[in-house]
Design an enzyme around this catalytic site. Structure first.
Site, mmCIF file in Angstrom:
data_model
loop_
_atom_site.group_PDB
_atom_site.id
_atom_site.type_symbol
_atom_site.label_atom_id
_atom_site.label_comp_id
_atom_site.label_asym_id
_atom_site.label_seq_id
_atom_site.Cartn_x
_atom_site.Cartn_y
_atom_site.Cartn_z
ATOM 1 C CG ASP A 92 -3.175 4.882 0.894
ATOM 2 O OD1 ASP A 92 -3.186 4.807 -0.591
ATOM 3 O OD2 ASP A 92 -3.772 4.359 1.224
ATOM 4 C CG HIS A 93 1.302 5.953 4.707
ATOM 5 N ND1 HIS A 93 0.300 7.213 5.995
ATOM 6 C CD2 HIS A 93 1.119 4.581 5.379
ATOM 7 C CE1 HIS A 93 -0.227 6.496 6.109
ATOM 8 N NE2 HIS A 93 -0.152 5.090 5.903
ATOM 9 C CB THR A 135 -5.726 5.287 9.187
ATOM 10 O OG1 THR A 135 -5.413 4.081 7.687
ATOM 11 C CG2 THR A 135 -5.183 4.329 10.884
ATOM 12 C CB THR A 136 -9.292 2.083 7.365
ATOM 13 O OG1 THR A 136 -8.511 2.312 6.104
ATOM 14 C CG2 THR A 136 -10.429 1.078 6.974
ATOM 15 C CG ASN A 160 -1.821 1.083 1.212
ATOM 16 O OD1 ASN A 160 -1.662 2.580 0.566
ATOM 17 N ND2 ASN A 160 -2.800 1.234 1.938
ATOM 18 C CD GLU A 173 -7.378 -5.971 2.718
ATOM 19 O OE1 GLU A 173 -7.246 -6.013 1.716
ATOM 20 O OE2 GLU A 173 -7.059 -5.110 3.340
ATOM 21 N N GLY A 232 1.230 -0.970 4.382
ATOM 22 C CA GLY A 232 1.662 0.169 3.869
ATOM 23 C C GLY A 232 2.317 0.862 4.653
ATOM 24 C CG HIS A 233 2.504 3.804 8.889
ATOM 25 N ND1 HIS A 233 3.230 3.044 9.872
ATOM 26 C CD2 HIS A 233 2.472 4.900 8.928
ATOM 27 C CE1 HIS A 233 3.714 4.539 10.271
ATOM 28 N NE2 HIS A 233 2.713 5.054 9.611
ATOM 29 C CG HIS A 252 -5.721 -1.520 9.282
ATOM 30 N ND1 HIS A 252 -5.465 -0.717 10.221
ATOM 31 C CD2 HIS A 252 -6.301 -0.510 8.649
ATOM 32 C CE1 HIS A 252 -4.971 0.343 10.555
ATOM 33 N NE2 HIS A 252 -6.020 1.169 8.819
ATOM 34 N N GLY A 253 -2.222 -2.167 10.096
ATOM 35 C CA GLY A 253 -1.289 -2.264 10.720
ATOM 36 C C GLY A 253 -0.426 -3.585 11.348
ATOM 37 N NE ARG A 311 6.955 21.713 2.797
ATOM 38 C CZ ARG A 311 8.714 21.808 2.494
ATOM 39 N NH1 ARG A 311 8.494 22.200 1.399
ATOM 40 N NH2 ARG A 311 8.879 22.173 3.722
ATOM 41 N NE ARG A 339 -7.769 11.587 5.379
ATOM 42 C CZ ARG A 339 -8.256 11.043 5.671
ATOM 43 N NH1 ARG A 339 -7.488 10.193 6.776
ATOM 44 N NH2 ARG A 339 -9.730 11.419 6.327
ATOM 45 C CG HIS A 340 -3.613 9.024 1.313
ATOM 46 N ND1 HIS A 340 -4.692 8.687 0.162
ATOM 47 C CD2 HIS A 340 -3.443 8.717 2.784
ATOM 48 C CE1 HIS A 340 -5.203 7.962 0.606
ATOM 49 N NE2 HIS A 340 -5.002 7.601 2.187
ATOM 50 C CG HIS A 387 -8.689 3.962 0.809
ATOM 51 N ND1 HIS A 387 -8.405 4.291 2.040
ATOM 52 C CD2 HIS A 387 -9.396 4.586 -0.041
ATOM 53 C CE1 HIS A 387 -9.958 4.766 2.149
ATOM 54 N NE2 HIS A 387 -9.724 4.787 1.727
ATOM 55 C CD GLU A 429 -6.917 -0.132 0.989
ATOM 56 O OE1 GLU A 429 -6.834 0.824 1.169
ATOM 57 O OE2 GLU A 429 -5.876 -0.465 1.475
ATOM 58 N NE ARG A 437 -9.068 8.548 3.772
ATOM 59 C CZ ARG A 437 -9.434 7.380 5.364
ATOM 60 N NH1 ARG A 437 -8.527 6.369 5.475
ATOM 61 N NH2 ARG A 437 -10.750 7.812 5.731
HETATM 62 N N1 PXP Z 1 -5.985 -2.993 4.376
HETATM 63 C C1 PXP Z 1 -6.601 -1.622 4.164
HETATM 64 C C2 PXP Z 1 -8.143 -2.080 3.807
HETATM 65 C C3 PXP Z 1 -6.777 -0.477 4.316
HETATM 66 O O1 PXP Z 1 -7.622 0.695 4.608
HETATM 67 C C4 PXP Z 1 -5.063 0.011 4.949
HETATM 68 C C5 PXP Z 1 -4.579 0.568 4.781
HETATM 69 O O2 PXP Z 1 -5.084 1.867 3.899
HETATM 70 C C6 PXP Z 1 -4.268 -1.321 4.399
HETATM 71 C C7 PXP Z 1 -4.731 -2.380 4.563
HETATM 72 C C8 PXP Z 1 -2.723 -0.982 4.947
HETATM 73 O O3 PXP Z 1 -2.502 -0.968 6.087
HETATM 74 P P1 PXP Z 1 -1.178 -0.442 6.856
HETATM 75 O O4 PXP Z 1 -0.676 1.603 6.616
HETATM 76 O O5 PXP Z 1 -1.819 -0.410 8.702
HETATM 77 O O6 PXP Z 1 -0.138 -1.349 6.413
#
Ligand code: PXP
Length: 249
Positions: A9-10, A100-101, A7, A151, A212-213, A190-191, A18, A49-50, A43, A70, A45
């Site tokens: 997004d970050h 975040t979600t 992912n 998921e 992602g993060h 997620h996480g 910026r 935002r990103h 994602h 997403e 949104r």
């Molecule tokens: N899966 C879903 C459905 C999410 O919304 C996210 C965060 O955008 C992720 C996975 C990835 O999560 P993380 O950035 O915490 O790894």
């Protein structure tokens, strides 16, 4: 063996801080693929935002692995998905004020509209996954929509204290079992971090983890030293060039 969806997004978060052109998530998607990503996840949104529309359009053109979009189950997002045709759409809940979600979709609470949307996306050849908590009630509702994938939301596991983590892991394991016995294919995310990912990756039937993060955070750690050293070299030994106007006439 589970595959890895990265992912990005970050990366876009840093660019949007910026409102400039770097770092470009499209470039980093290609680097992630070079690193072995089995898929790229973004994602889009509602508040942009990103990730921006332009990112998804370009990613659709250049991603050679799989593009997983997403999105919230809204008419606007449906139109974008039907136009761009990602390989997979993962439907997620979305609240404007969240960082975040925050949890899985309540599929049972919106069964009819979700079923119709899943049908339209699948008829267009797009795979559909529903992001849900690992609860039998939700998984049964997912099956009833006709979606092929779920998921499992791993956020509660990821945030659990050390002593609660085994219980949350058992929930995910059971969720994967229930989903597969309902004929659903299982992803999760997620996480997840370098510290907590392995027990989830080892759950039987786990097909793909979306992460992602922690990967973007790790990339800063392993790449920052070189980035600083390259900048320091430029600062200490700048080019002097009349064309720049930085030399005395
Ligand atoms: N899966 C879903 C459905 C999410 O919304 C996210 C965060 O955008 C992720 C996975 C990835 O999560 P993380 O950035 O915490 O790894």
């Amino acid at each position: 063996m589970a595959s890895l969806g990265v992912n990005i997004d970050h990366i876009a978060n840093v660019r949007q801080a910026r409102r400039t052109v770097e770092p470009d998530p499209v470039t980093y998607a290609l680097l992630a693929e070079l690193g072995g990503a089995d898929g790229i996840t973004v994602h889009l949104r509602e508040d942009r935002r990103h990730i921006q529309d332009r990112d998804v359009e370009l990613l659709r053109q250049v991603v050679r692995s799989r593009l997983n979009l997403e999105m919230a189950a809204t008419p606007e997002m449906e139109a974008i998905a039907l136009r761009l045709r990602p390989d997979m759409v993962t439907l997620v809940p979305e609240k404007r004020e969240e960082v975040t979600t925050e949890g899985g979709l309540d599929v049972g609470g919106q069964q009819a509209p979700l079923q119709a949307l899943v049908g339209r996306l699948q008829d267009a050849g797009i795979g559909v996954s529903l992001f849900v908590d690992a609860e039998a009630r939700q998984l049964e509702a997912c099956q009833a929509t006709g979606a092929r994938w779920v998921e499992l939301h791993t956020g509660t596991y990821a945030e659990a204290s050390w002593s609660r983590q085994p219980l949350e892991l058992a929930r995910l394991t059971e969720g994967s079992f229930i989903a597969r016995s309902l004929g659903l294919r299982v992803n999760a995310g997620h996480g997840l971090t370098y510290q907590n990912v392995e027990p989830v990756a080892a759950i039987e039937g786990m097909e793909e983890l979306n992460i992602g993060h922690t990967i973007v955070a790790r990339a800063l750690a392993v790449g920052l030293q070189q980035a600083v050293s390259e900048m320091r070299a430029l600062v200490q030994n700048p080019r002097r060039d009349p064309l720049f106007g930085n030399t005395a006439p």
